[in-house]
Design a protein around this motif. Structure first.
Motif, short mmCIF file in Angstrom:
data_model
loop_
_atom_site.label_atom_id
_atom_site.label_comp_id
_atom_site.label_asym_id
_atom_site.label_seq_id
_atom_site.Cartn_x
_atom_site.Cartn_y
_atom_site.Cartn_z
N ASN A 227 0.76 -1.27 0.05
CA ASN A 227 0.15 -0.19 0.04
C ASN A 227 1.10 1.11 0.09
O ASN A 227 1.15 1.80 1.07
CB ASN A 227 -1.00 0.01 1.08
CG ASN A 227 -2.00 0.88 1.22
OD1 ASN A 227 -1.91 1.89 0.52
ND2 ASN A 227 -3.19 0.62 1.70
N ASP A 228 1.45 1.56 -1.16
CA ASP A 228 2.58 2.68 -1.31
C ASP A 228 1.75 4.00 -1.03
O ASP A 228 2.37 4.74 -0.42
CB ASP A 228 3.00 2.63 -2.67
CG ASP A 228 3.91 1.33 -2.79
OD1 ASP A 228 4.23 0.92 -2.16
OD2 ASP A 228 4.06 0.95 -4.05
N ALA A 229 0.53 4.24 -1.52
CA ALA A 229 -0.36 5.55 -1.05
C ALA A 229 -0.16 5.76 0.39
O ALA A 229 -0.12 6.73 0.82
CB ALA A 229 -1.51 5.62 -1.76
N LEU A 230 -0.70 4.66 1.24
CA LEU A 230 -0.70 4.78 2.45
C LEU A 230 0.51 5.02 3.31
O LEU A 230 0.75 5.63 4.09
CB LEU A 230 -1.17 3.36 3.27
CG LEU A 230 -1.54 3.37 4.61
CD1 LEU A 230 -2.30 4.43 5.32
CD2 LEU A 230 -2.00 2.05 5.07
N LEU A 231 1.67 4.37 2.74
CA LEU A 231 3.09 4.44 3.25
C LEU A 231 3.44 6.02 3.19
O LEU A 231 4.04 6.50 3.94
CB LEU A 231 4.00 3.47 2.46
CG LEU A 231 5.30 3.48 2.94
CD1 LEU A 231 5.68 3.56 4.52
CD2 LEU A 231 6.47 2.72 1.99
N LYS A 232 3.30 6.57 1.82
CA LYS A 232 3.63 7.94 1.73
C LYS A 232 2.80 8.68 2.51
O LYS A 232 3.44 9.82 3.24
CB LYS A 232 3.18 8.15 0.15
CG LYS A 232 3.68 9.86 -0.13
CD LYS A 232 3.18 10.14 -1.68
CE LYS A 232 3.39 11.34 -1.89
NZ LYS A 232 3.26 11.62 -3.46
N ALA A 233 1.47 8.46 2.90
CA ALA A 233 0.63 9.41 3.84
C ALA A 233 1.36 9.50 5.13
O ALA A 233 1.38 10.36 5.83
CB ALA A 233 -0.76 9.07 3.64
N VAL A 234 1.65 8.07 5.74
CA VAL A 234 2.19 7.92 7.05
C VAL A 234 3.32 8.76 7.21
O VAL A 234 3.72 9.25 8.21
CB VAL A 234 2.13 6.29 7.47
CG1 VAL A 234 2.91 6.30 8.72
CG2 VAL A 234 0.91 5.78 7.42
N ASN A 235 4.27 8.76 6.08
CA ASN A 235 5.62 9.24 6.34
C ASN A 235 5.39 10.76 6.21
O ASN A 235 6.22 11.33 6.95
CB ASN A 235 6.63 8.77 5.23
CG ASN A 235 7.05 7.33 5.50
OD1 ASN A 235 7.25 6.93 6.54
ND2 ASN A 235 7.49 6.73 4.36
N ALA A 236 4.46 11.25 5.48
CA ALA A 236 4.25 12.79 5.46
C ALA A 236 3.74 13.09 6.86
O ALA A 236 4.24 14.10 7.49
CB ALA A 236 3.30 12.99 4.56
N ALA A 237 2.87 12.38 7.42
CA ALA A 237 2.33 12.61 8.82
C ALA A 237 3.45 12.72 9.86
O ALA A 237 3.51 13.62 10.65
CB ALA A 237 1.29 11.93 8.90
#
Length: 289
Positions: free
Chosen positions: A232-242
């Motif tokens: 889930n690359d989109a979720l990983l990106k969102a988590v890292n941004a947060a």
């Protein structure tokens, strides 16, 4: 597995109110349940996650992992849903993609990469070897613990269990599902020492002054990450941004400070019973003296 889901509303009594402004629209990220961010945690790991007990004996899920989970969910414009379970269950549920995130003081061990993605580090920590005051003189170093006459503990499925096997292979190594089980065994003299994450060991030490942190345990990866559903690359990106935002705006520092203060008070560490209450057979930690 009997999974008890806790919504963000149930967390709000003791958690920091998140002022995070949504960064990613919910439509940008696929989650297990539409509109929700489902997080598995093991609430026996203060100050990461635990139950804070109020004056009336009511437990509320707390800890800096839980504050961060709420912050991430708010950033994504999602409702937070937390599923408490034993630590090895967190790994299993994440590997089976039954939850979106695993937040339980996870170390980004390469051996887990087939089961999950890892976020960027959000907390820098370490590993410790712990015993009780009456036995402290027996353990001047980790080498002293590597003895067949000693019972050495670590949490099931954890990095600490790997460290126990690596550093004390000749000892009688015992794995238990909860850190609270290890503490009980140490305090009752049934176990001689244990491998525990440093921040967690320090938290328990405040409530149980008989515990002693003997020494640091060498470990290549010093820090904690969030386990993210594999692929889930989109979720990983969102988590890292947060995570980056929480570190930059000072929220993470406040989460840690608040959780550390709560963990020094009345707490319960472990899963609740079917009625959402602290099991009658378990004692909560008393305030530190």
């Amino acid at each position: 597995m009997n999974l008890k889901k806790i919504t963000a509303i149930a967390l709000g009594a003791v958690m920091t109110v998140s002022m995070a402004v949504p960064t990613f629209a919910a439509d940008d990220v696929e989650t297990v349940t539409d509109g929700k961010l489902t997080v598995a945690t093991s609430p026996d790991f203060a100050p990461y996650e635990f139950y804070s007990i109020d004056d009336d004996g009511n437990p509320t899920l707390a800890g800096f992992d839980m504050d961060l989970a709420k912050y991430i969910a708010d950033k994504m414009g999602l409702e937070l849903e937390v599923v408490p379970m034993d630590f090895d269950g967190v790994l299993s549920e994440l590997a089976q993609k039954n939850v979106d995130l695993g937040m339980a003081g996870l170390s980004p061990d390469p051996a887990r990469e087939d089961a999950m993605e890892f976020s960027d580090l959000y907390y820098q920590g370490g590993q410790s070897f712990v015993t009780v005051k009456d036995k402290a003189d027996q353990f001047k170093s980790l080498e002293d613990a590597n003895n067949k006459d000693y019972s050495i503990g670590a949490q099931t499925g954890s990095i600490q269990l790997d460290l126990a096997n690596e550093n004390t292979p000749d000892a009688d190594i015992v794995s238990l599902p909860k850190v609270t089980d290890l503490i009980t065994e140490l305090l009752t003299g049934k176990m001689d020492g244990a491998f525990i994450e440093t921040a967690v060991a320090e938290s328990y030490q405040k409530n149980y002054p008989d515990l002693v942190i003997v020494c640091d345990v060498p470990y290549d990866t010093v820090g904690s990450a969030i386990g993210v559903s594999k692929g889930n690359d989109a979720l990983l990106k969102a988590v890292n941004a947060a995570i980056a935002d929480a570190l930059d705006d000072g929220s993470m520092d406040k989460f840690i400070a608040d959780a550390t203060e709560l963990a020094a008070g009345q707490t319960y560490e472990g899963t609740l019973d079917d009625n959402g209450a602290v099991p009658e057979t378990d004692d909560t930690a008393e305030d530190a003296e």
